[in-house]
Design an enzyme around this catalytic site. Structure first.
Site, PDB file in Angstrom:
ATOM      1  N   SER A 280       0.901  -1.072   0.094  1.00 55.50           N
ATOM      2  CA  SER A 280       0.357   0.124  -0.324  1.00 55.50           C
ATOM      3  C   SER A 280       0.683   1.501  -0.623  1.00 55.50           C
ATOM      4  CB  SER A 280      -1.031  -0.154   1.348  1.00 55.50           C
ATOM      5  OG  SER A 280      -2.054  -1.239   1.283  1.00 55.50           O
TER       6      SER A 280
HETATM    7  N1  SAH Z   1       1.214  -5.377   4.285  1.00 61.29           N
HETATM    8  C1  SAH Z   1       1.166  -5.870   2.613  1.00 61.29           C
HETATM    9  C2  SAH Z   1       0.200  -5.837   1.594  1.00 61.29           C
HETATM   10  C3  SAH Z   1      -0.020  -6.885   0.795  1.00 61.29           C
HETATM   11  S1  SAH Z   1      -1.211  -6.966  -0.397  1.00 61.29           S
HETATM   12  C4  SAH Z   1       2.937  -5.292   2.763  1.00 61.29           C
HETATM   13  O1  SAH Z   1       2.909  -4.296   3.908  1.00 61.29           O
HETATM   14  O2  SAH Z   1       3.462  -5.504   1.677  1.00 61.29           O
HETATM   15  C5  SAH Z   1      -2.072  -7.943   0.596  1.00 61.29           C
HETATM   16  C6  SAH Z   1      -1.590  -9.392   0.464  1.00 61.29           C
HETATM   17  O3  SAH Z   1      -2.787 -10.075   1.197  1.00 61.29           O
HETATM   18  C7  SAH Z   1      -1.024 -10.265  -0.134  1.00 61.29           C
HETATM   19  O4  SAH Z   1       0.546 -10.921  -0.191  1.00 61.29           O
HETATM   20  C8  SAH Z   1      -2.174 -11.763  -0.466  1.00 61.29           C
HETATM   21  O5  SAH Z   1      -1.158 -12.670  -0.799  1.00 61.29           O
HETATM   22  C9  SAH Z   1      -2.688 -11.576   0.499  1.00 61.29           C
HETATM   23  N2  SAH Z   1      -3.707 -11.677   0.545  1.00 61.29           N
HETATM   24  C10 SAH Z   1      -4.775 -12.313  -0.172  1.00 61.29           C
HETATM   25  N3  SAH Z   1      -6.259 -13.264   0.501  1.00 61.29           N
HETATM   26  C11 SAH Z   1      -5.330 -13.541   1.551  1.00 61.29           C
HETATM   27  C12 SAH Z   1      -5.670 -15.195   2.241  1.00 61.29           C
HETATM   28  N4  SAH Z   1      -6.878 -15.194   2.603  1.00 61.29           N
HETATM   29  N5  SAH Z   1      -4.514 -15.301   3.789  1.00 61.29           N
HETATM   30  C13 SAH Z   1      -3.942 -14.361   4.032  1.00 61.29           C
HETATM   31  N6  SAH Z   1      -3.490 -13.476   3.028  1.00 61.29           N
HETATM   32  C14 SAH Z   1      -4.230 -13.552   2.193  1.00 61.29           C
END
Ligand code: SAH
Length: 221
Positions: A70
């Site tokens: 983000s």
């Molecule tokens: N907080 C992260 C943002 C990552 S984007 C950062 O600082 O980089 C969101 C993430 O959620 C992705 O890596 C995606 O693979 C994960 N995601 C999506 N659905 C999910 C689920 N059901 N369980 C765990 N992770 C999930």
């Protein structure tokens, strides 16, 4: 890492990070310890190398596996809500991604539990943060919609991917008066902060933001 201990990070501080922090202040982020931490964390180490020159810009960036980190303001806003409203004991993060938000949570909370459904991202984030000396995080590879195993009760839950509705196990693992931070897509894409009060949810704030979708199951590649 102990709270407010910036040792070992300060050497990474660079002009691009100072500019990013000035922009965050201009957007209304005022928590001093959070601003200092975001200035000190090497954000360029969390994004895909081809985009590292943009790491401190006001934009989401690729982190691999079609996922994005983000933009700094969204991370700062979500964290500032937690610092204002949550007891800083145990937090569950759904969507470890690059580990950048995890790194920030680990600084302020006693214990961070983080779940990622993409094996590669899970492994990279775990390695990256342990090399940075972060040692109060438990990592799980799995579908975060199921919550954390063993029914551990959380002071806060933060979901960093967009769902159409919140999975019940995630609300069930939150203590009364616990804080929930999650994106919603209605009426427009935004991030919101709620407090669990009995069987009701009190909204404490919302802000426009875009997120990748919360998906089912896991990916091992
Ligand atoms: N907080 C992260 C943002 C990552 S984007 C950062 O600082 O980089 C969101 C993430 O959620 C992705 O890596 C995606 O693979 C994960 N995601 C999506 N659905 C999910 C689920 N059901 N369980 C765990 N992770 C999930």
């Amino acid at each position: 890492m102990s709270q407010h201990d910036l040792n070992g990070l300060i050497t990474h501080t660079e002009p691009r990070a100072s500019k990013m922090v000035q922009q965050l202040k201009d957007e209304g982020i005022s928590h001093e310890a959070l601003l200092s931490l975001m200035e000190a964390i090497p954000r360029h180490e969390f994004v895909e190398p081809a985009f590292s020159h943009l790491a401190y810009s006001a934009t989401p960036l690729p982190i691999g596996r079609n996922q994005t980190i983000s933009q700094p303001l969204t991370v700062a806003r979500m964290t500032e809500w937690l610092l204002s409203y949550a007891r800083l004991g145990r937090v569950l993060e759904v969507g470890t991604g690059s580990g950048y938000q995890t790194r920030i949570l680990a600084h302020f909370f006693n214990k961070v539990h983080t779940v990622e459904r993409q094996k590669r991202l899970h492994e990279q984030a775990k390695k990256r943060l342990s090399l940075m000396g972060v040692n109060n995080v438990e990592y799980l590879f799995g579908d975060g919609q199921a919550g954390w195993p063993n029914k551990v009760e959380m002071d806060a839950v933060i979901i960093t991917a967009m769902a159409s509705k919140i999975p019940l196990p995630l609300t069930n693992c939150l203590k009364q008066q616990g804080i929930l931070i999650m994106p919603i897509d209605h009426p427009t894409p935004q991030i919101g902060c709620w407090r669990k009060e009995g069987d009701r949810w009190k909204c404490l704030g919302t802000e426009s933001a875009h997120f990748v979708p919360l998906l089912e199951g896991t990916e091992h590649a």
